[in-house]
Design an enzyme around this catalytic site. Structure first.
Site, mmCIF file in Angstrom:
data_model
loop_
_atom_site.group_PDB
_atom_site.id
_atom_site.type_symbol
_atom_site.label_atom_id
_atom_site.label_comp_id
_atom_site.label_asym_id
_atom_site.label_seq_id
_atom_site.Cartn_x
_atom_site.Cartn_y
_atom_site.Cartn_z
ATOM 1 N N LYS A 1 1.417 4.354 -2.859
ATOM 2 C CA LYS A 1 1.167 5.771 -2.578
ATOM 3 C C LYS A 1 2.423 6.610 -2.830
ATOM 4 O O LYS A 1 2.335 7.756 -3.292
ATOM 5 C CB LYS A 1 0.670 5.946 -1.143
ATOM 6 C CG LYS A 1 -0.685 5.304 -0.875
ATOM 7 C CD LYS A 1 -1.794 5.895 -1.737
ATOM 8 C CE LYS A 1 -2.284 7.220 -1.190
ATOM 9 N NZ LYS A 1 -3.466 7.720 -1.938
ATOM 10 N N TYR B 1 0.839 -1.210 0.000
ATOM 11 C CA TYR B 1 0.000 0.000 0.000
ATOM 12 C C TYR B 1 0.866 1.249 0.000
ATOM 13 O O TYR B 1 0.711 2.137 -0.843
ATOM 14 C CB TYR B 1 -0.911 0.000 1.223
ATOM 15 C CG TYR B 1 -1.497 1.360 1.530
ATOM 16 C CD1 TYR B 1 -2.398 1.965 0.664
ATOM 17 C CD2 TYR B 1 -1.122 2.059 2.684
ATOM 18 C CE1 TYR B 1 -2.918 3.229 0.937
ATOM 19 C CE2 TYR B 1 -1.637 3.309 2.968
ATOM 20 C CZ TYR B 1 -2.539 3.895 2.092
ATOM 21 O OH TYR B 1 -3.041 5.133 2.360
#
Length: 326
Positions: free
Chosen positions: A152, A148
């Site tokens: 990002k 994750y």
């Protein structure tokens, strides 16, 4: 007033941002994930007086054609659509790349092609990983400690490249841990509150020693708006942080004290991140946002927790406290 597009408007932070934007007089187009039930996520719970001023656009952030159609006619984009749960990114990293990186690329391309539209891209404090120094300012190194966070980081750097390569007026908005009404049960505060309100006396959690810097959701939403309303933020990446920290264990003890003093904490191995993936400390600097905007937190942690507990008390049936939500 400006017409603004909010992607991820059906989610936790997005729905609060839509609500505040409407109350400030903005014209809002809400990009929500298409589904055959025609549900609009948390927007379905907003007052009719708010929703009368919201134009709904149903699509998928991974589809460049739909994104470009949604961008037509707006003055600014608040890009919040993302996959956010860290444990799920261990199982399905491909979907995080498609949503968080390719989805952000679609927004940036559409903004550029439709007239260099002002764009605010949502980052996360997870891009910093475990603090190498505190408070964490915007010059802190990036550490991809989960799929994750890696996606990002990739999305942030794409946004930076569009500013530098094409002069797209981009701001990278980097909230530290946001909490409040409407948050999903995969986050730590709803996890604790829903177990307590459901009557459990053994509260299952993962690691208790990591610390977090918690923003109340309305303060986070106001941070987005403050950055949009200041041209000094263009080309910048900016934290939204309280510059205060609390450990997960301390947080749990405080919620236990407020809701059910008889409860106790049980460490559940299933809920622990892999040792090199756990972010052990997040404490953000808010010096930059204070310099460039008029933003400051309006809610104390105690006030935010009180409103959050009350929300979950009134909406407990929406949540599954008896399972580990990833």
């Amino acid at each position: 007033m400006s017409t603004v597009l909010v992607t991820g408007a059906d989610g936790f932070i997005g729905s609060h941002l839509v609500e505040i934007l409407v109350k400030k007089g903005y014209n809002v187009k809400a990009f929500v994930l298409y589904n055959s039930f025609n549900t609009w996520g948390w927007l379905d719970t907003l007052e009719k007086s708010v929703m009368r001023n919201v134009e709904i656009f149903q699509g998928d952030i991974r589809d460049p054609h739909g994104v470009k159609a949604a961008v037509q006619g707006v003055d600014a984009i608040f890009h919040l659509a993302a996959l956010i749960a860290i444990p799920f990114s261990y199982y399905s990293p491909d979907t995080y790349v498609d949503t968080n990186i390719k989805g952000t690329l679609n927004v940036l391309q559409a903004a550029r092609e439709c007239g260099n539209i002002r764009t605010l891209v949502t980052s996360t404090s997870e891009v910093y990983g475990t603090a190498l120094y505190v408070p964490i300012d915007e010059k802190h190194p990036y550490q991809g400690q989960s799929p994750y966070s890696a996606t990002k980081i990739g999305a942030d750097r794409l946004a930076e490249s569009f500013y530098r390569s094409f002069e797209l007026p981009v701001t990278i908005v980097r909230p530290f841990n946001t909490y409040g009404p409407r948050q999903s049960a995969r986050a730590v505060i709803p996890t604790i509150i829903t177990q307590l309100l459901s009557g459990y006396e053994e509260i299952k959690l993962g690691a208790l020693t990591p610390t977090r810097d918690f923003n109340y959701v309305k303060d986070t939403a106001n941070g987005f708006i403050a950055m949009y309303e200041s041209e000094q933020t263009i080309g910048q990446e900016i934290n939204i942080a309280t510059q205060k920290e609390i450990s997960v264990g301390q947080l749990a003890e405080e919620l236990i004290r407020q809701i059910n003093p008889n409860a106790r904490i049980i460490c559940d191995e299933q809920r622990k991140r892999p040792i090199n993936s756990e972010v052990n400390r997040l404490l953000g600097s808010n010096e930059k946002i204070r310099q460039l905007t008029d933003w400051q937190p309006r809610y104390t942690f105690e006030e935010g927790l009180a409103e959050t507990i009350e929300f979950f008390r009134n909406n407990l049936s929406r949540y599954k406290a008896d399972v580990y939500n990833i």
